[in-house]
Design a protein around this motif. Structure first.
Motif, mmCIF file in Angstrom:
data_model
loop_
_atom_site.group_PDB
_atom_site.id
_atom_site.type_symbol
_atom_site.label_atom_id
_atom_site.label_comp_id
_atom_site.label_asym_id
_atom_site.label_seq_id
_atom_site.Cartn_x
_atom_site.Cartn_y
_atom_site.Cartn_z
ATOM 1 N N ASN A 1 0.797 -1.229 0.000
ATOM 2 C CA ASN A 1 0.000 0.000 0.000
ATOM 3 C C ASN A 1 0.829 1.277 0.000
ATOM 4 N N THR A 2 2.118 1.122 0.193
ATOM 5 C CA THR A 2 2.988 2.296 0.187
ATOM 6 C C THR A 2 3.131 2.848 -1.226
ATOM 7 N N ASP A 3 3.090 4.144 -1.350
ATOM 8 C CA ASP A 3 3.296 4.787 -2.644
ATOM 9 C C ASP A 3 4.804 4.972 -2.845
ATOM 10 N N VAL A 4 5.364 4.136 -3.690
ATOM 11 C CA VAL A 4 6.824 4.167 -3.866
ATOM 12 C C VAL A 4 7.260 5.106 -4.974
ATOM 13 N N ARG A 5 6.322 5.787 -5.574
ATOM 14 C CA ARG A 5 6.713 6.637 -6.697
ATOM 15 C C ARG A 5 7.642 7.774 -6.292
ATOM 16 N N PRO A 6 7.444 8.408 -5.129
ATOM 17 C CA PRO A 6 8.420 9.439 -4.722
ATOM 18 C C PRO A 6 9.821 8.858 -4.537
ATOM 19 N N LEU A 7 9.901 7.694 -3.934
ATOM 20 C CA LEU A 7 11.179 7.039 -3.722
ATOM 21 C C LEU A 7 11.887 6.774 -5.047
ATOM 22 N N LEU A 8 11.135 6.288 -6.020
ATOM 23 C CA LEU A 8 11.738 5.971 -7.319
ATOM 24 C C LEU A 8 12.110 7.238 -8.075
ATOM 25 N N ALA A 9 11.348 8.287 -7.866
ATOM 26 C CA ALA A 9 11.706 9.575 -8.470
ATOM 27 C C ALA A 9 13.059 10.040 -7.925
ATOM 28 N N GLU A 10 13.239 9.876 -6.637
ATOM 29 C CA GLU A 10 14.541 10.206 -6.033
ATOM 30 C C GLU A 10 15.668 9.371 -6.605
ATOM 31 N N LEU A 11 15.405 8.081 -6.695
ATOM 32 C CA LEU A 11 16.404 7.157 -7.236
ATOM 33 C C LEU A 11 16.856 7.624 -8.611
ATOM 34 N N ARG A 12 15.872 8.012 -9.420
ATOM 35 C CA ARG A 12 16.206 8.459 -10.780
ATOM 36 C C ARG A 12 16.975 9.771 -10.747
ATOM 37 N N ALA A 13 16.518 10.675 -9.910
ATOM 38 C CA ALA A 13 17.210 11.969 -9.813
ATOM 39 C C ALA A 13 18.666 11.746 -9.399
ATOM 40 N N ASP A 14 18.866 10.879 -8.424
ATOM 41 C CA ASP A 14 20.234 10.537 -8.003
ATOM 42 C C ASP A 14 21.091 10.073 -9.174
ATOM 43 N N ALA A 15 20.460 9.369 -10.097
ATOM 44 C CA ALA A 15 21.199 8.792 -11.217
ATOM 45 C C ALA A 15 21.228 9.727 -12.414
ATOM 46 N N GLY A 16 20.766 10.949 -12.215
ATOM 47 C CA GLY A 16 20.785 11.909 -13.308
ATOM 48 C C GLY A 16 19.698 11.702 -14.342
ATOM 49 N N LEU A 17 18.710 10.924 -13.969
ATOM 50 C CA LEU A 17 17.595 10.677 -14.892
ATOM 51 C C LEU A 17 16.419 11.591 -14.566
ATOM 52 N N ASP A 18 15.549 11.741 -15.512
ATOM 53 C CA ASP A 18 14.307 12.469 -15.255
ATOM 54 C C ASP A 18 13.475 11.646 -14.269
#
Lengths: 393, 393, 393, 393
Positions: B346-363
């Protein structure tokens, strides 16, 4: 074991002689799965050649006197001529089947498409098919709505129903009084989240709104796993809304195998409801149509086999001792009532049907007769050049 | 609600960064059902253009660094050059998929065909694919045996198994030590009475006989209704025989919808077994491959969506509180144990994955980035002339 | 139509005379659904009375010479005496069936329970059943593991497999060399998220690890919708791992209807694989056992009907023209090969079986003979007082 | 990600506050499968104690203000007193559920039984339940017809429909104008060949004949595998014939697991159709009722969990951006429309619901509050002696 006294034998023979099983023009063409269409030799290249094949099946079986056509697959310039061509070969044109799935425009649906211009096009095709039916003397418009969606949210379920009603209403209102609109339902495919007419309930609801000339078409391959099809048949008969069948058989999905091949007992149970409701006769207005794809096996012998399978199931259903059945049912005799049914099913009706054919001047074994006839060799030799017909052709 | 402390966050991010999801070359081409293939604009006309599309998906998501190919659909003169082309675009060639269903000879089967000359041809194709794999640096031979029968009695079930074993044995023995043969199973289609590898048990039995380099490939759309797929995944992991996945989703049959679209909770449960068995890492040698057909929706955004869906399910699986889960399970706390799992789901992981991508220089939003990129417009403009690739092309 | 020359007739009769069908003691007691157990008159009140009923079925059919027992439902003080009682009535004790589902302790499982003390209790029950089997001269330990979970996360799938293996290993190692452990699988019920042995693959993997005396038990009602059971039968025969059957029939779930009642063609196809693999004879060590619940119908006639249904399917399978079948299969003659099978299925074998019985001094119609025998009236009159046996009794 | 502006937040909160979820008295008692009912501690021994439990669930969740009762399980001498007892505890009596399956007379059916005297008895029970409903102030008569047959031929499908109509007609005509008859359908169980109301179409056809006060009751566990339930919901809403729900969840059959546990996305899609049709409000007259069996897990926390699951799914459905959805659907933007839906589903609504509860003076975490409350310990201590209620009690 079931023994027939002469009076009963006469009655059974009469019923069997009255039965009409319609074969589908498209099943004489090539078909396949999304993975591969395997081409066969001797496949018709024109609607006329399909009629030749259908006529051959009738000549050999004696119970397949009409052929359903599919528009535009069977498009010709002169439909009256096509009808005459059929008549000249001893059969007639049966149901008209509009095609609502092979236009590029139909990616998101036909009668239910969100874009009104696509709906217009699809509805016009229905109107065209009604006209064709009038030209060919057909009294059945057989409508399968292949519309649906693949993803939750893709479109409004309710909105699509509204659009569907409007289109069917327009077509229904255009039909002559002699024509019936049979609305087919299908559990899934070609869409995989929702179908717009997925079950008999949906078709029934639409037919109720349309009027008396609209009835439900039961394709035996279009149900969820485990569905008791004969229950649906009995219920629709009781409601006066069983328009007819598309017979075929299935183990998994809409496999379109030869009717009776996957579960002969199911076919018998379906025919048993028909016979129990006295709905075999022409007056009952139940259309017995085949709709199959012979992907691996040769088309014409497969069609003969299918016609015979329906006929054998019907013969068994006619052998059910209705009085004994009623008595056992009334008495709550579970095993006794079941045994009455099984007794008929376990009877080998092939000798009886061989007699029936002999009486009618037919070969008792239509499949052997086909193989002896040289027809297959002839069409394989003659039907070269041109392009073989098939799904999409 | 699940909150991540920094140490755990690092761990989760590491696991997510290590995940590799392979996209299939064929899903960039046109596909459809037996009723209709709807053509789209901008479809690749060559294997090279498919690699361009796959590379685009990887550039935007960061977790799709390889592309599976299908022979002969991706046949080229110089496979080493194809591999270099991929490398130059930041990805590599993944699994080699032999095609055993699109030759006219395969009407009655390929590796299981009654005629030895057809089996020879099909087996040779496997050998050819092993060679191609060596040229492209691929370490997975992904074998789907589309063989089967449509009618009871059509062929000997046992005889076909024997033939299958012989053909697989020959291919297996030809593989280099670095290559694995992944044997896919499928419940039905394109055959409708029996499939020669219908379930994981059959694939498992064959793999056991073949040896350690043979493992089972789980296509998430290839099961009977109601099958608990995560149970199969856990069981195969326990037996050391889980070779990998073909991810997609289904409501009815082998619908080949975007993974996670039909039942996101199921996808999560599958990934949960992977994470529980520590099988996410490359060392576990579990291939995470997509195998889908985007019949209605645009291919590249659908592929990005699918990659993200697997990634989101994985992130949720990584959030499961394993200690709490173990404790509740050990204590027989049915609701407590279930709640631990559901808390992660039930956790919304989309913010976490957005961070992961930002860390990697991705959109942070790969789909939006794709739409902004102009790639779609470019391919629609450039890919005109030639013939769009698709099933059978 | 199939005609039997004298040599073939002798062969078919011999095979039919060698067939043994085991009836289950529990099916003579009351049974029902979770909604209601409908009590019947004349139900056995002791294991001895169940044996009386089983002996009656054998006397009338001639092919049901053993009865499976269920512990503790058939618990007695002196098992050797129970065995003698059976022998005196012309039958013997067959498979021993441990009960792993009716203890309060088994809420979360038996052999797979998270608590080791519950597993100990359940394993001890297996050991007890092995001992009982030695006392009764039984050579089959028929293990159904009803364990599973209702909610994702409730317990560890893998952990439960480990526990299961340990328990089965202990039991297996205790068995005498003459005994086989048959491991049954079941798709679902009484658990609704995961079963610990849900499919043949899981049972097969456990049996492989246990050793040669462990084999798979196929209950015909324990599969996912659409499963091709005869494929599993053929595959297990090929692997030397088919231990036997629990026959019954189903339309939906584990309906436990009379075998052959729901789909007689399926039963025929299963027997056809048995006959094709020459696995009907005693040497093949395939146990043909019934496992049914006669919720609505009277128990003994239902059991006779079931035995006859298996026998009729076997007779049809024996009539298949194997040479013609092989030739058609080899030639890729799809319709011809299918027709060979259907020819046997469509044959009415009841006259043949009536002859077989007459030859053996039996009444040609065992059901009519039962009704004439007065046995039912006698047990209804005599079996009053005491408590009728049933599930849980 | 979905963000709520204050106006929208108010609107969502209002809708959630208006939602009423009815819990079933029988789910507070013991339940199980045909194999075993596992008794739990603290189980109610009287209908009054069940009401205590239901009131507790409402106190903690704030959205479960009524309890359905089952006759004769909840038979009392003074129904008005029972209703007052409920009111005193802050809830009310909801739907009256006649029991048509636990009399010995009902072996072959109740309303559809071949024997008119059994039908009379069953019909009288319906009339009794209507009276009880008038005494308790209930406006819903919730009719599940568990009738059916186990064997083909056992009874006349059509005859049973006729009998069913007659019985329902008599009950319908007796109802006060304020009462609705909700006719439930079920795919299978307790009968395994045919059910007399197996699908929504059959229920719909009966309701149409009965009149406006008859509507269809959708039990989410009563469908064939793969059935798109939200399609049925949308269709019934469009026809004005959706009476309400029996919520629960299933993986295989009528598993009666906690709603939302098996497929939370499905529950969301169902609620999405409700919200889309503006049918959440009391005026829409859609009854949201739970019908579950907590075989393994403690009853009251399981019920709280179930109520929360429906509430969470509803909250997500309320978050769907309807304008964006409509636009994407109208434009044929498959991925865009699907993404709008998934965006809502992927949102973690638990913080929002915690706020909602805090606003209402409730504990934000009802399950934790229950565990802290001491209620469970109290009932386990107090409810000793007497006999625990359960199915059949």
């Amino acid at each position: 074991m079931t023994q027939l006294d002469p009076a009963r034998r006469t009655q059974v023979f009469q019923a069997l002689r009255a039965q009409h099983i319609e074969t589908p023009s498209w099943a004489y063409g090539n078909s396949g799965t999304r993975f591969k269409v395997f081409a066969q030799a001797g496949i018709p290249r024109t609607p006329y050649e399909k009629i030749d094949d259908a006529a051959t099946v009738h000549q050999l079986t004696g119970v397949a006197p009409s052929v359903a056509i599919h528009i535009p697959w069977d498009q010709v310039d002169d439909y009256a001529a096509l009808a005459r061509y059929a008549t000249d070969r001893g059969i007639r044109i049966g149901a008209i089947n509009p095609n609502l799935f092979q236009e590029d425009d139909y990616r998101l649906g036909s009668l239910c498409h969100p874009d009104p211009s696509v709906r217009r096009k699809a509805t016009d095709h229905l109107l065209e098919c009604i006209e064709i039916g009038q030209l060919t003397g057909s009294d059945v418009l057989s409508v399968w709505v292949p519309d649906g969606t693949n993803y939750a949210g893709q479109d409004s379920i309710t909105g699509r129903q509204d659009r569907l009603h409007d289109a069917l209403r327009e077509a229904y209102d255009r039909m002559p009084a002699s024509m019936r609109l049979l609305l087919e339902y299908k559990f899934f495919e070609p869409h995989f989240y929702s179908m717009d007419v997925p079950d008999w309930g949906t078709s029934f609801a639409h037919c109720l709104r349309l009027g008396e000339q609209a009835q439900v078409l039961v394709d035996t391959g279009h149900h969820a796993p485990g569905t008791n099809i004969e229950f649906i048949v009995a219920t629709l008969l009781r409601e006066g809304k069983l328009g007819g069948f598309h017979f075929n058989s299935r183990n998994y999905a809409d496999d379109d195998l030869m009717v009776g091949a996957a579960d002969p007992f199911q076919l018998f149970r379906i025919l048993n409801e028909i016979v129990a409701a006295d709905a075999l006769a022409a007056e009952a207005n139940v259309a017995f149509m085949l709709d199959q794809c012979h992907n691996l096996e040769p088309k014409i012998p497969a069609m003969i086999r299918s016609v015979l399978n329906v006929q054998e199931a019907t013969a068994k259903a006619l052998l059910v001792d209705r009085d004994a059945l009623r008595t056992a049912q009334r008495d709550g005799d579970v095993l006794g009532a079941h045994a009455v049914l099984m007794d008929a099913f376990n009877t080998d009706v092939r000798p009886l049907l061989a007699e029936l054919r002999a009486d009618a001047g037919l070969d008792p074994d239509p499949i052997a007769a086909y193989h002896r006839s040289g027809y297959q060799q002839r069409i394989e030799a003659e039907r070269v050049g041109g392009s073989a017909m098939g799904w999409g052709a």
